[in-house]
Design a protein around this motif. Structure first.
Motif, short mmCIF file in Angstrom:
data_model
loop_
_atom_site.label_atom_id
_atom_site.label_comp_id
_atom_site.label_asym_id
_atom_site.label_seq_id
_atom_site.Cartn_x
_atom_site.Cartn_y
_atom_site.Cartn_z
N LEU A 124 0.83 -1.21 0.00
CA LEU A 124 0.00 0.00 0.00
C LEU A 124 0.86 1.26 0.00
O LEU A 124 0.56 2.24 -0.70
CB LEU A 124 -0.94 -0.01 1.21
N GLN A 157 2.28 1.78 -3.50
CA GLN A 157 1.24 2.22 -4.44
C GLN A 157 0.87 3.68 -4.22
O GLN A 157 0.60 4.42 -5.19
CB GLN A 157 0.01 1.32 -4.31
N ILE A 158 0.85 4.11 -2.98
CA ILE A 158 0.57 5.52 -2.68
C ILE A 158 1.65 6.40 -3.29
O ILE A 158 1.36 7.42 -3.94
CB ILE A 158 0.48 5.75 -1.16
N SER A 170 1.53 7.02 -7.07
CA SER A 170 0.56 8.03 -7.51
C SER A 170 0.87 9.41 -6.95
O SER A 170 0.64 10.43 -7.61
CB SER A 170 -0.85 7.61 -7.09
N ILE A 210 -5.77 8.54 -1.01
CA ILE A 210 -5.37 7.15 -0.73
C ILE A 210 -6.53 6.15 -0.76
O ILE A 210 -6.30 4.95 -0.99
CB ILE A 210 -4.65 7.04 0.63
N ILE A 235 -6.83 3.89 -3.71
CA ILE A 235 -5.77 2.87 -3.69
C ILE A 235 -6.15 1.74 -2.75
O ILE A 235 -6.02 0.55 -3.09
CB ILE A 235 -4.43 3.50 -3.26
N LYS A 295 -8.96 -0.34 -4.29
CA LYS A 295 -8.47 -1.27 -5.32
C LYS A 295 -7.96 -2.55 -4.67
O LYS A 295 -8.19 -3.65 -5.17
CB LYS A 295 -7.36 -0.60 -6.13
N TYR A 296 -7.28 -2.40 -3.52
CA TYR A 296 -6.79 -3.58 -2.81
C TYR A 296 -7.96 -4.42 -2.29
O TYR A 296 -7.97 -5.65 -2.41
CB TYR A 296 -5.89 -3.16 -1.64
#
Length: 325
Positions: free
Chosen positions: A258, A261-262, A265, A315, A318, A321-322
């Motif tokens: 996570l 991924q943050i 972006s 966030i 994101i 999506k997880y």
């Protein structure tokens, strides 16, 4: 002599009433100007819609509503049921505007009377958010005039609201942990013991939760906890993983994924993953209860609720999506 005396007396009386009238007019104008600027003022935040929704909730918030009507309008409406700006109201006839306002007001009240983000019973929640340290607060800089102290619990509701925009159901823990500690003669150091009890309970009720978030805020200077992108301030995040959990690797993998991924972006919005262990720290953070648990430090004590809101909006897609993966 007598006529002159009476004439002078009448003139003095006339001037006296003129002075009183002038004083009244000046007082009225002064009062009108003052109330106009006070009542015209808006909440000192760009997230007024969120505040209006959340502050209606009876759990932790207040509701502030502003109006540009002057005091004469208010008195007329309250005591005599007419509006000086709407002549039809003098005849007792409701205007089209008043009717539409009543409809909107009714809809809003029925929509948010119990919870700003009503629960949907059609499907089980996928996310559980709680705050082991519920009293952790953010800066009052933008909300101090309204005597509102934004807290991590307010941030939890922000997250819930944004999760639900992506059709993900969320449960926010509303139990007063501070009260629970006092009732059971426990000190602040037992906070994780208390939150563990409620996490265990929710896991029994909803064993298929995809994400469990213990939301905190850090205590570092504003420069260290804030990121500016295109003139917009964001509260940085930090993931904490306890290494005293024998199965910590699953929690570490989730937090690392996570965090990366943050930053893909929003570069540098995440401060990374901090691993903790040893006798001087908790080192567990209840993460042994489930592989989908994260402890998230969202901003710090000097961040405003606007900066927190900006980060939440960044966030949650994101995280969603997880959850949906």
């Amino acid at each position: 002599m007598s006529k002159k005396f009476h004439t002078k007396k009448k003139k003095k009386k006339k001037y006296f009433f003129l002075k009183i009238l002038l004083l009244f007019v000046l007082t009225y104008l002064s009062f009108e100007c003052t109330t106009y600027y006070i009542l015209k003022s808006q909440l000192a935040t760009s997230n007024e819609e969120f505040l209006n929704h959340m502050l209606r909730d009876s759990n932790h918030y207040l509701l502030y509503q502003k109006s540009e009507e002057n005091i004469i309008h208010k008195i007329g409406k309250y005591f005599m049921h007419f509006d000086l700006s709407n002549p039809q109201s003098l005849l007792g006839m409701p205007t089209e505007n008043e009717t539409s306002k009543k409809v909107v007001s009714y809809q809003e009240n029925t929509k948010f009377i119990q919870n700003p983000t009503p629960k949907t019973e059609s499907k089980s929640p996928q996310v559980y958010i709680y705050n082991t340290h519920q009293s952790e607060s953010y800066s009052m800089k933008t909300l101090e005039p309204y005597n509102i102290t934004p807290s991590v619990m307010m941030a939890s509701y922000l997250m819930k609201e944004n999760f639900q925009k992506t059709q993900i159901e969320v449960v926010v823990e509303e139990t007063d942990f501070t009260k629970y500690l006092k009732e059971h003669n426990l000190n602040h150091a037992a906070s994780y013991q208390v939150s563990r009890e409620f996490v265990s309970k929710i896991l029994k009720q909803y064993p298929d939760l995809k994400l469990i978030i213990d939301l905190h805020r850090d205590a570092i200077p504003h420069d260290s906890s804030t990121l500016t992108i295109d003139d917009k301030n964001y509260a940085k995040v930090l993931f904490i993983v306890g290494l005293n959990n024998p199965n910590y690797q699953a929690n570490l993998n989730l937090a690392t994924t996570l965090s990366n991924q943050i930053n893909e972006s929003y570069p540098k919005l995440s401060r990374g993953v901090m691993q903790k262990s040893g006798t001087t720290v908790n080192g567990l953070y209840n993460q042994d209860l489930n592989a989908n648990m994260i402890l998230l430090e969202l901003g710090a004590n000097e961040n405003t609720i606007d900066e927190v809101q900006n980060t939440v909006e960044a966030i949650i897609p994101i995280f969603s999506k997880y959850v949906n993966s």
